[in-house]
Enzyme design. Sequence first.
Site, short mmCIF file in Angstrom:
data_model
loop_
_atom_site.label_atom_id
_atom_site.label_comp_id
_atom_site.label_asym_id
_atom_site.label_seq_id
_atom_site.Cartn_x
_atom_site.Cartn_y
_atom_site.Cartn_z
CB SER A 162 91.41 20.59 36.83
OG SER A 162 91.83 19.58 35.96
CE LYS A 216 88.06 21.08 32.52
NZ LYS A 216 87.83 22.48 32.96
CE1 TYR A 251 86.10 18.82 30.19
CE2 TYR A 251 86.51 16.72 31.29
CZ TYR A 251 86.10 18.04 31.34
OH TYR A 251 85.70 18.59 32.54
#
Length: 280
Positions: free
Chosen positions: A138, A157, A153
């Site tokens: 992650s 994650k 983004y």
Amino acid sequence: MENLKNKVWFVTGASKGLGLTLVKRLLNDGYQVAATSRTIKSLVNEVGEQSENFLPLEVDIVNEQSVKIAVAKAIQHFKTIDVVVNNAGYGQIGTIEELSNEEVRSNYDVNVFGLLNVTRQVLPHLRANKSGHIFNISSIGGFVGSFAAWGIYCSTKFAVAGLTEALAVEAKPFGVNVTLVYPGYFRTSFLSKDSVLAPKNPIDDYLEARQSQTAHQNEIDGNQPGDPDKAINVLIEMSKEQNPPLHLFLGQDAYDISKNKLEEVSSQLENWKNYTCANR
């Protein structure tokens, strides 16, 4: 003593960044490695030609059939897969407003759905073997999302974090370990132009976002505090643990940022407890 040559690793996104550092170290230490990238050439240029211990694989992780073929080739070549590292991914800079639907979906396709494709294809093998270890990479941005221009983004994650927590519970009865890795800033190519994309239609009003973009592309890139070799050492050591952690933070910055969030959440949880529990 562990027989290193019997340990087979399957690493995605292996032609650069932490993935490349990991593959080189594994091969140097005697492990067997199947490594994926978008092109065979990039792997051969960085690591070398196919050998008894190294299998470079050209894979489009967004295409599940491509992933299925790669996993089958790895098992055919090495007879098994023991450790899977879902490392492939890229950064997408841009505020929530300025990123297009296409840009957002592309980031999710690689960072989330690509990881799911690999996971679905390797699990039947690990489940049948009643052993194995999956590392899902992650980011500290998958635990703390308060970074201007990195919301999409970070959300990919966060998705990786959520599905990995569920995967750990699902895989445990079959003897398969799962570790969710939250790296901080490490000196890799992650912030290079090939690994992080800028928004196609930036909005100048978002001053903090533009400052963050400029800093990451021109100042932070190449000057990250974390040593990638030390991060790789930790991953390899975790692969040897009988009961490895589910949550693994890498880097002093990751530790500090996550600790601050935990304290903030804990404080707000207590401060607003009367409202939280008002339905009793």
